[in-house]
Design an enzyme around this catalytic site. Structure first.
Site, PDB file in Angstrom:
ATOM      1  N   HIS A 135     -10.900  -0.116  -1.805  1.00  0.00           N
ATOM      2  CA  HIS A 135     -11.109  -0.045  -0.352  1.00  0.00           C
ATOM      3  C   HIS A 135     -12.454   0.647  -0.158  1.00  0.00           C
ATOM      4  O   HIS A 135     -12.840   1.493  -0.972  1.00  0.00           O
ATOM      5  CB  HIS A 135     -10.087   0.842   0.358  1.00  0.00           C
ATOM      6  N   ASP A 151     -12.262   4.335  -0.567  1.00  0.00           N
ATOM      7  CA  ASP A 151     -11.940   4.863  -1.909  1.00  0.00           C
ATOM      8  C   ASP A 151     -13.227   5.243  -2.625  1.00  0.00           C
ATOM      9  O   ASP A 151     -13.213   6.066  -3.536  1.00  0.00           O
ATOM     10  CB  ASP A 151     -11.286   3.802  -2.809  1.00  0.00           C
TER      11      ASP A 151
HETATM   12  C1  XLS Z   1      -0.111  -0.609   0.608  1.00  0.00           C
HETATM   13  C2  XLS Z   1      -0.879  -1.704   0.051  1.00  0.00           C
HETATM   14  C3  XLS Z   1      -2.379  -1.472  -0.082  1.00  0.00           C
HETATM   15  C4  XLS Z   1      -3.106  -2.770  -0.310  1.00  0.00           C
HETATM   16  C5  XLS Z   1      -4.587  -2.689  -0.107  1.00  0.00           C
HETATM   17  O1  XLS Z   1       1.112  -0.615   0.606  1.00  0.00           O
HETATM   18  O2  XLS Z   1      -0.296  -2.027  -1.181  1.00  0.00           O
HETATM   19  O3  XLS Z   1      -2.648  -0.551  -1.067  1.00  0.00           O
HETATM   20  O4  XLS Z   1      -2.879  -3.272  -1.591  1.00  0.00           O
HETATM   21  O5  XLS Z   1      -4.928  -2.230   1.145  1.00  0.00           O
END
Ligand code: XLS
Ligand code: CA
Ligand code: CA
Length: 438
Positions: A99, A102
């Protein structure tokens, strides 16, 4: 060096007791004509592996993920890159997913966040060129910042909608810069707490508008990969619009987005939707929308998103069966959207979690290939529908009959014949034989 207790994680075979060796993942081993690592394009999730340090609703961090730098600084962002690349190299993980937030600490002003993203992505690119590690997919975090409390694409506020658009634009820029093969939309806040204050139709139309603009922009800057919706029925919202694969596929078709989008299926989300992992994969595959996989595991006893490292070989086998049957993942991969349990708080635990996940999927691949090569399952399925291969059955499939003709046929029989046993227990036992027999 952060993981200096291990040099390289190598394959040593099932009998090995080395805690830093693969027991089943043998990257170059050929399975059904392809190397294991081609079947299993593993990816590291930046957020969990380099970010999540154990904080939960009841307690603070248990793991140290400072990587030797002060947290929430650009020095820390760089240290995460160093640690992440060292980690991926040592494990032979060839992809990562991220993301926007991140990668860098989010600033108050979006212009500053964007400048930070430019800087860190230069550094990541250097590391990618030096190591051959690649980007599987990128995404924008449109759920953590309080401005998204009423949604991003589904917000009631046009200003917030524009901030979502700005984040998507930048995340796409960075994804393209890093050669990412996919771009994910996970709609964590795209849903509602109560219908009483929510215009569902309007919100869904607005999400579709945002996705359309993302596709237009992405294609205009040379993004040739796949856009993904990652379905999840709930958490954090009471109800999320991308409830499951069938719902998300219907949405994409309704708004003409189905040519550019596929599914990113997460095992834990399938469980939360009341489905099996393989159900979600099958629904995606038969609709030509099996894109990528978030390879984790939920806990059937807990009704939330535990994001565990996968250890259930049976489930991984069923997953890889679907993937092999679909002809592979194309642009997709197996992203470990998983985190260590809170008490597993050491750097050693991080490495062992990936060994567990990679070995589980290696076993899944081997067992799925064995099921396909054995042929019992596919043979039974073919036989089960064989009444549609000729006679009245074939006329139905070919569209060469009518309700009147079928009715006349049934009436000529008088009493219906037995459709035949589904033989579920026999098949389950045969699969156990393939999986655990020699
Ligand atoms: C949350 C999601 C998230 C997605 C990406 O539950 O798994 O991490 O994979 O935004
Ligand atoms: Ca996920
Ligand atoms: Ca999840």
């Amino acid at each position: 060096m952060y993981f200096d207790f291990v040099d390289k994680v190598n394959y040593e075979g099932p009998k090995s007791k080395n805690p830093f060796a693969f027991k089943f993942y043998d990257s170059e081993r050929i399975v059904m004509g392809k190397a294991m690592k081609e079947h299993l394009p593993f990816a590291m999730a930046w957020w969990h592996n380099l970010g999540a340090a154990g904080t939960d609703m009841f307690g603070r961090d248990t793991a140290d993920k400072s990587f030797g730098a002060e947290k929430a600084t650009m020095a820390h962002a760089k240290a995460k890159v160093d640690a992440g690349f060292e980690f991926m190299q040592k494990l032979g993980v060839e992809y990562f997913c991220f993301h926007d937030v991140d990668l860098v600490p989010e600033a108050e002003d979006i212009n500053e966040t964007n400048a930070r993203l430019d800087k860190i992505s230069d550094y990541i690119l250097e590391k990618m060129n030096a190591t051959g590690i690649k980007c599987l997919w990128g995404t924008a975090n449109m759920f953590s910042n309080p401005r998204f409390m009423n949604g991003a694409g589904s917000t009631n506020s046009a200003d917030v909608y524009c901030f979502a658009a700005a984040q998507i634009k930048k995340a796409l820029d960075i994804t393209v810069k890093l050669g990412g093969k996919g771009y994910v939309f996970w709609g964590g806040r795209e849903g509602y707490e109560t219908l009483l204050n929510t215009d569902v139709k309007f919100e869904q139309e607005n999400i579709a508008r945002l996705m359309k603009m993302a596709v237009t922009y992405g294609r205009s800057i040379g993004f040739e990969g796949d856009f993904y919706i990652e379905p999840k029925p709930k958490e954090p919202m009471k109800h999320q619009y991308d409830f499951d694969a069938a719902t998300a596929i219907g949405f994409l078709r309704q708004y003409g987005l189905d040519k550019d989008f596929k599914m990113n299926i997460e095992a834990n989300h399938a469980l939360l939707a009341g489905h099996t992992f393989e159900h979600e994969l099958r629904i995606s595959a038969i609709n030509g929308m099996l894109g990528s996989i978030d390879a984790n595991q939920g806990d059937p006893v807990l009704d939330w998103d535990t994001d565990e490292f996968p250890f259930d070989v049976y489930s991984a086998t069923m997953c890889m069966y679907e993937v092999l049957k679909a002809g592979g993942l194309g642009n997709g991969g197996l992203n470990f959207d998983a985190k260590n349990r809170r008490p597993s708080n050491t750097a050693e635990d991080m490495v062992q979690a990936f060994i567990l996940g990679m070995d589980t999927f290696a076993l899944g691949l081997l067992k799925a290939a064995a099921i396909i090569e054995d042929g019992t399952l596919d043979g039974f399925k073919k036989e089960r529908y064989s009444s549609f291969e000729n006679g009245i059955g074939k006329k139905i499939v070919d569209g060469e009959t009518s309700l009147e003709e079928l009715s006349a046929y049934a009436c000529s029989l008088g009493k219906c014949t037995d459709p035949g046993s589904g033989k579920q227990e026999y098949i389950q036992s045969a699969i156990n034989g393939i999986m655990f027999g020699e």
